[in-house]
Every structure is written in structure tokens, then in C-alpha cells.
Design a protein around this motif. Sequence first.
Motif, PDB file in Angstrom:
ATOM      1  N   SER A  48       0.829  -1.213   0.000  1.00 24.81           N
ATOM      2  CA  SER A  48       0.000   0.000   0.000  1.00 24.81           C
ATOM      3  C   SER A  48       0.862   1.261   0.000  1.00 24.81           C
ATOM      4  CB  SER A  48      -0.927  -0.003   1.208  1.00 24.81           C
ATOM      5  OG  SER A  48      -0.220   0.350   2.368  1.00 24.81           O
ATOM      6  N   ASP A  49       0.325   2.352  -0.565  1.00 22.75           N
ATOM      7  CA  ASP A  49       1.060   3.608  -0.675  1.00 22.75           C
ATOM      8  C   ASP A  49       1.431   4.169   0.689  1.00 22.75           C
ATOM      9  OD1 ASP A  49       0.837   3.420  -3.333  1.00 22.75           O
ATOM     10  OD2 ASP A  49      -0.750   4.914  -3.577  1.00 22.75           O
ATOM     11  N   LYS A  86       4.324   2.322   2.197  1.00 22.45           N
ATOM     12  CA  LYS A  86       5.573   2.668   1.514  1.00 22.45           C
ATOM     13  C   LYS A  86       6.048   4.047   1.919  1.00 22.45           C
ATOM     14  CE  LYS A  86       5.080  -0.030  -2.683  1.00 22.45           C
ATOM     15  NZ  LYS A  86       4.577   0.080  -4.045  1.00 22.45           N
ATOM     16  N   ALA A  87       5.105   4.995   2.042  1.00 20.85           N
ATOM     17  CA  ALA A  87       5.491   6.349   2.437  1.00 20.85           C
ATOM     18  C   ALA A  87       6.124   6.338   3.821  1.00 20.85           C
ATOM     19  CB  ALA A  87       4.265   7.267   2.422  1.00 20.85           C
TER      20      ALA A  87
END
Lengths: 112, 162
Positions: free
Chosen positions: B103-104, B107-108
Motif C-alpha cells: 500500500s502507498d 511505503k510512504a
Amino acid sequence: MSEIIGIVVISMGVAFDLFGCIGLVRLPDIYNRLQGATKCVTLGTCLILLGVLIHSGGAMGAKALLCAIFILLTSPTGAHALARGAHKSGVKLWEGSVMDKYADDKEGELDR
Amino acid sequence: MANRIFQFLIIFILWLLLTWSLTVQEIIVGVVVALLLSILLSDVFVRGGGKFVQPARYFWFLVYLPLFFYYVFRANFDVAYRVLHPEMPIRPGIVKVRTTLKSDMAKAFLANSITLTPGTLTVDIVGDHLYVHWINIVTEDPQEETEVIVRKFEGYLRRIFE
């Protein structure tokens, strides 16, 4: 008591900020300088804000804590944007660098 | 809908903390601003609002925080040591590591955690690969690099965000 602890924490924060600034001057290229700047200045500033929280508490403390959280979230993001932008616009790594996989992969893409 | 409600709550709580007063006019303005923002921005801000009601995620976040701050402090002493050392023991370069996070949001947070931990700075994310500037490269084997840089956070972040 909380005043003394607050001042000690603020002093620690200032010391880390100082290390970060020395790093900014001494380290060789933008990527290494960003390392010094983000790590030390982030924790240093967060410690100063934490010191304010311990020292004053109340409304100012709550705002200081919020600012610390914002800095923790935004400072690494900003460093990431600066490093990526520098690399994209062709800033070379320091000549003593060991490898640059990012540039290698970009060249590979251009060949294709 | 769940997204909007949680976004509204987050913005409203932020507003209360920033104004630090419970007078009626402050609360009314706060509700209006939070409503407006959550209606306008729900597509760009939070996704998967349902995840906010799973208590296990908060538990793992609380486990993750001390670990994170431990590495942040180590990173600072590491930088202080390298900067103050007369010969500056650095061996920098950009390495490529692989993450299994999907998921974004995860990752962020992984990229931010990597940036704040000893000697590493995330330069770019392309798909599953992160390009990381490492101030003191100790190994040139990609497998080991992944092990050193990414593994310590991945497990926790997966439990928190995915």
C-alpha cells in the motif's frame, strides 16, 4: 523541577541542531549534507519542542507537540524531494562514492 | 463514507488541539472547516478509512514507535560521530533495495523511516524498489542491503497499514 528537565531537553536539541549544521558544512555533496541536515535537525528541533512541552505545558505544549509530529512527517519527505530533484537535474555524487544504482538504472532505461 | 467521517474527526481533533479552547464559536468554526475540508479532500487524503477502527493496528503502532525513536537517536549519534571525526569516515553511494509492502501509505512511512534512521536517505521509489542513499556502505550484495535497511521496519509497517 519540570523547568530544569525542559531546559536540559532544549539544550540537547540545540546540540543536535549544531551537529547537523556542522555536517552541512563539512560533508562533501548534497546527498550527504541532506543526511546530516535531516537526521540531526529533525531530532534536534523535535527535542526543542519537547522541551517547550515539558517546560510550559498547557496550550503551548500541545501546539509544540503537534509541531513536532508535523516536522517528523514532513522533514524526511522534504529531504526525499530535494534528493530526488537534485539527482534528476544531474547533480553528481561525490567522487569518493562507491556506487550509484539510481544513475545505472536510469541509463538502462534510456538505452531501451 | 467511512473515509470522510474519519477525515472529519482527524481535522476536528487537530483544530481543537491547535486552538486549545472549548468556547462555542471556536467549536462551530472548527466543525464548519472540518466538514468543508473532508468533503473537498476525501479523494486525495485518507484511503481505507475502515482500517482506523481495527485496534490491533494501534497496538502495533505503539510497538513500532519506541523502535523508531531508538533508531532515530542512533542515527543522530551516528551522524554526530561521522561529522566530528577528523577524517570523516564515510563511504557513500546509492543502493537499490526491494520492499514487499504494497500500500502507498505503508511505503510512504517506510521511506520516511528509512530517511530518519542511521546513515540512509530515500531518494526515489519505483514500484517495489527503493533507491536509498547510504552514507557508509558496508556490503555490496543487494540481498544483504535489503536485509540491513528495510527488514527492521517492514514487519511492523505491514501490521499497521496493510
